[in-house]
Write a protein that holds these residues in place. Structure first.
Motif, PDB file in Angstrom:
ATOM      1  N   ASN A  66     -24.571  32.257  82.462  1.00  0.00           N
ATOM      2  CA  ASN A  66     -24.863  33.289  82.058  1.00  0.00           C
ATOM      3  C   ASN A  66     -25.050  33.607  80.469  1.00  0.00           C
ATOM      4  OD1 ASN A  66     -23.077  35.014  84.195  1.00  0.00           O
ATOM      5  ND2 ASN A  66     -21.513  33.009  83.413  1.00  0.00           N
ATOM      6  N   HIS A  67     -26.430  34.079  80.515  1.00  0.00           N
ATOM      7  CA  HIS A  67     -27.047  34.360  79.143  1.00  0.00           C
ATOM      8  C   HIS A  67     -26.273  35.332  78.671  1.00  0.00           C
ATOM      9  CE1 HIS A  67     -29.732  30.806  81.136  1.00  0.00           C
ATOM     10  NE2 HIS A  67     -29.587  31.634  82.148  1.00  0.00           N
ATOM     11  N   SER A  68     -26.292  36.333  79.059  1.00  0.00           N
ATOM     12  CA  SER A  68     -26.192  37.702  78.001  1.00  0.00           C
ATOM     13  C   SER A  68     -24.800  38.246  79.549  1.00  0.00           C
ATOM     14  CB  SER A  68     -26.977  38.813  77.692  1.00  0.00           C
ATOM     15  OG  SER A  68     -27.266  39.477  79.468  1.00  0.00           O
ATOM     16  N   ASN A  69     -23.940  39.412  78.561  1.00  0.00           N
ATOM     17  CA  ASN A  69     -23.298  40.580  79.899  1.00  0.00           C
ATOM     18  C   ASN A  69     -23.802  40.686  81.035  1.00  0.00           C
ATOM     19  OD1 ASN A  69     -20.920  39.252  78.605  1.00  0.00           O
ATOM     20  ND2 ASN A  69     -20.902  41.587  77.848  1.00  0.00           N
ATOM     21  N   VAL A  70     -24.877  40.366  81.499  1.00  0.00           N
ATOM     22  CA  VAL A  70     -25.978  41.198  82.429  1.00  0.00           C
ATOM     23  C   VAL A  70     -26.762  40.148  82.989  1.00  0.00           C
ATOM     24  CG1 VAL A  70     -25.621  43.853  81.227  1.00  0.00           C
ATOM     25  CG2 VAL A  70     -27.872  42.371  80.712  1.00  0.00           C
ATOM     26  N   VAL A  71     -27.301  39.229  82.073  1.00  0.00           N
ATOM     27  CA  VAL A  71     -28.583  38.524  82.861  1.00  0.00           C
ATOM     28  C   VAL A  71     -27.697  37.231  82.852  1.00  0.00           C
ATOM     29  CG1 VAL A  71     -30.587  36.522  82.041  1.00  0.00           C
ATOM     30  CG2 VAL A  71     -30.400  40.083  82.139  1.00  0.00           C
ATOM     31  N   SER A  72     -27.947  36.613  83.833  1.00  0.00           N
ATOM     32  CA  SER A  72     -27.374  34.684  85.041  1.00  0.00           C
ATOM     33  C   SER A  72     -28.558  34.654  85.169  1.00  0.00           C
ATOM     34  CB  SER A  72     -26.543  35.268  85.145  1.00  0.00           C
ATOM     35  OG  SER A  72     -25.402  35.797  84.754  1.00  0.00           O
ATOM     36  N   ASP A 118     -22.298  46.439  82.873  1.00  0.00           N
ATOM     37  CA  ASP A 118     -21.652  45.223  81.947  1.00  0.00           C
ATOM     38  C   ASP A 118     -20.470  45.462  82.247  1.00  0.00           C
ATOM     39  OD1 ASP A 118     -21.015  43.814  80.153  1.00  0.00           O
ATOM     40  OD2 ASP A 118     -21.616  45.760  78.441  1.00  0.00           O
ATOM     41  N   TYR A 119     -20.223  44.704  83.588  1.00  0.00           N
ATOM     42  CA  TYR A 119     -19.032  44.516  84.049  1.00  0.00           C
ATOM     43  C   TYR A 119     -18.246  43.425  83.175  1.00  0.00           C
ATOM     44  CZ  TYR A 119     -20.189  40.302  86.642  1.00  0.00           C
ATOM     45  OH  TYR A 119     -20.847  39.230  87.192  1.00  0.00           O
ATOM     46  N   LYS A 120     -18.636  42.508  82.676  1.00  0.00           N
ATOM     47  CA  LYS A 120     -18.403  41.697  82.064  1.00  0.00           C
ATOM     48  C   LYS A 120     -17.142  41.810  80.142  1.00  0.00           C
ATOM     49  CE  LYS A 120     -21.216  38.189  84.031  1.00  0.00           C
ATOM     50  NZ  LYS A 120     -22.508  37.491  83.843  1.00  0.00           N
ATOM     51  N   ASN A 121     -17.703  42.840  80.223  1.00  0.00           N
ATOM     52  CA  ASN A 121     -17.329  43.488  78.133  1.00  0.00           C
ATOM     53  C   ASN A 121     -15.860  43.008  78.742  1.00  0.00           C
ATOM     54  OD1 ASN A 121     -17.021  45.174  76.142  1.00  0.00           O
ATOM     55  ND2 ASN A 121     -19.318  45.018  75.720  1.00  0.00           N
ATOM     56  N   ILE A 122     -14.881  43.368  77.566  1.00  0.00           N
ATOM     57  CA  ILE A 122     -13.767  43.529  77.514  1.00  0.00           C
ATOM     58  C   ILE A 122     -13.314  44.806  76.786  1.00  0.00           C
ATOM     59  CG2 ILE A 122     -14.270  43.123  74.566  1.00  0.00           C
ATOM     60  CD1 ILE A 122     -11.378  41.921  74.393  1.00  0.00           C
ATOM     61  N   HIS A 123     -13.483  45.516  76.655  1.00  0.00           N
ATOM     62  CA  HIS A 123     -14.291  47.197  76.636  1.00  0.00           C
ATOM     63  C   HIS A 123     -14.348  48.107  78.582  1.00  0.00           C
ATOM     64  CE1 HIS A 123     -13.384  46.558  72.940  1.00  0.00           C
ATOM     65  NE2 HIS A 123     -14.409  45.909  72.565  1.00  0.00           N
ATOM     66  N   SER A 124     -14.955  46.852  79.021  1.00  0.00           N
ATOM     67  CA  SER A 124     -15.421  47.966  80.209  1.00  0.00           C
ATOM     68  C   SER A 124     -13.898  47.595  80.954  1.00  0.00           C
ATOM     69  CB  SER A 124     -16.189  47.005  81.133  1.00  0.00           C
ATOM     70  OG  SER A 124     -16.629  47.849  82.186  1.00  0.00           O
ATOM     71  N   PRO A 125     -14.186  49.848  81.736  1.00  0.00           N
ATOM     72  CA  PRO A 125     -13.039  49.577  82.588  1.00  0.00           C
ATOM     73  C   PRO A 125     -13.814  49.442  83.458  1.00  0.00           C
ATOM     74  CG  PRO A 125     -14.328  51.238  82.763  1.00  0.00           C
ATOM     75  CD  PRO A 125     -15.250  50.867  81.196  1.00  0.00           C
ATOM     76  N   TYR A 228     -23.103  34.403  71.512  1.00  0.00           N
ATOM     77  CA  TYR A 228     -22.711  36.444  71.600  1.00  0.00           C
ATOM     78  C   TYR A 228     -21.246  35.923  72.597  1.00  0.00           C
ATOM     79  CZ  TYR A 228     -23.251  35.108  76.979  1.00  0.00           C
ATOM     80  OH  TYR A 228     -23.349  33.766  77.847  1.00  0.00           O
ATOM     81  N   GLU A 229     -20.684  37.746  72.322  1.00  0.00           N
ATOM     82  CA  GLU A 229     -19.898  37.913  72.846  1.00  0.00           C
ATOM     83  C   GLU A 229     -19.196  38.432  73.651  1.00  0.00           C
ATOM     84  OE1 GLU A 229     -15.002  38.608  72.101  1.00  0.00           O
ATOM     85  OE2 GLU A 229     -16.950  37.873  70.808  1.00  0.00           O
ATOM     86  N   TYR A 230     -19.087  36.945  74.925  1.00  0.00           N
ATOM     87  CA  TYR A 230     -18.759  37.316  76.336  1.00  0.00           C
ATOM     88  C   TYR A 230     -17.670  36.593  76.330  1.00  0.00           C
ATOM     89  CZ  TYR A 230     -19.629  36.221  81.114  1.00  0.00           C
ATOM     90  OH  TYR A 230     -19.431  35.335  82.505  1.00  0.00           O
ATOM     91  N   LYS A 231     -16.843  37.703  77.168  1.00  0.00           N
ATOM     92  CA  LYS A 231     -15.746  37.674  77.585  1.00  0.00           C
ATOM     93  C   LYS A 231     -15.697  38.495  79.324  1.00  0.00           C
ATOM     94  CE  LYS A 231     -13.338  36.712  73.396  1.00  0.00           C
ATOM     95  NZ  LYS A 231     -12.608  37.061  72.356  1.00  0.00           N
TER      96      LYS A 231
END
Length: 237
Positions: A66-72, A118-125, A228-231
């Motif tokens: 996973n390179h970012s929250n939306v690209v792998s 951006d489903y991996k973001n900690i703030h995503s619902p 990067y912040e990836y949670k």
């Protein structure tokens, strides 16, 4: 060099690169390991569409960086079977031809995945996202089972999928992908060399395809040294 030697070298290079990538990636990114199962199908002169009757079992193992929250980036090894039959003929020539084939196939591939949410973001619902993927693959059909392919061939895999996080450590994906090929001889009749009463029974201007529809389950490995912040949502250190 025979066919097996060529494909053996491709497999060796693939796994060498695979493990080098793991070493590099585990230092700074979150990675995933998993396996999947599904149906392999063929489209060509014998099968002009999708026929569940001619599905074959396919199993794959995968590694995702996973390179970012939306690209792998995903690397996978897929093994299974392909088959086709003129039992599902679409014209009278197919009925008279009465051709069929059945073989095994091995594929290695590398694709890029783009997630729309951006489903991996900690703030995503939400904890899910549809995605697109595309890349490059190499495949091999054993010569002793199918006398039409003589070496390793390549294709362009692409398709769509849907991924759902399960808790903090797991995820499940459902996807369907086509492989655009640059060969016309998987089924053995597409080269146009079969003629009966002056009728050509194959189309040499129409390449073959194959596809994989499956479900996969992955384990997510977290690291602390990331750029990067990836949670994933709800994940807490």
């Amino acid at each position: 060099m025979n066919n097996r030697d060529v494909f053996g070298r491709v497999i060796t290079i693939f796994f060498t690169f695979f493990f080098m990538l793991i070493v590099r990636t585990t230092r700074c990114q979150h990675i995933e390991f998993g396996t999947g199962i599904g149906a392999l199908g063929y489209i060509g002169d014998i099968n002009r569409g999708v026929y569940p009757k001619n599905f074959s079992l396919g199993v794959d193992v995968l590694f995702r960086a996973n390179h970012s929250n939306v690209v792998s980036t995903r690397y996978s090894l897929l093994v299974g079977g392909l088959q086709g039959s003129d039992d599902n003929f679409v014209d009278i020539l197919g009925k008279k031809r009465g051709s069929s084939f059945k073989t095994s196939i091995t594929e290695v591939s590398g694709v890029m995945e783009y997630y729309f949410l951006d489903y991996k973001n900690i703030h995503s619902p939400i904890r899910w996202s549809p995605y697109l993927f595309g890349g490059l693959s190499f495949f091999h059909i054993p010569r002793e089972e199918n006398n039409f392919l003589s070496n390793v061939r390549f294709g362009i895999p692409f398709g769509i999928g849907f991924k759902q996080l399960i808790g903090q450590k797991y995820a499940i994906s459902i996807e369907g992908g086509l492989r655009k090929l640059f060969t016309d001889d998987i089924d053995g009749v597409s080269d146009g060399s079969v003629y009966i009463k002056n009728y050509q029974y194959g189309n040499p201007n129409d390449n073959d395809w194959y596809y994989f529809i499956g479900i996969s389950f992955v384990y997510i490995l977290y690291n602390t040294r990331c750029n990067y912040e990836y949670k994933p949502v709800h994940y807490r250190q």
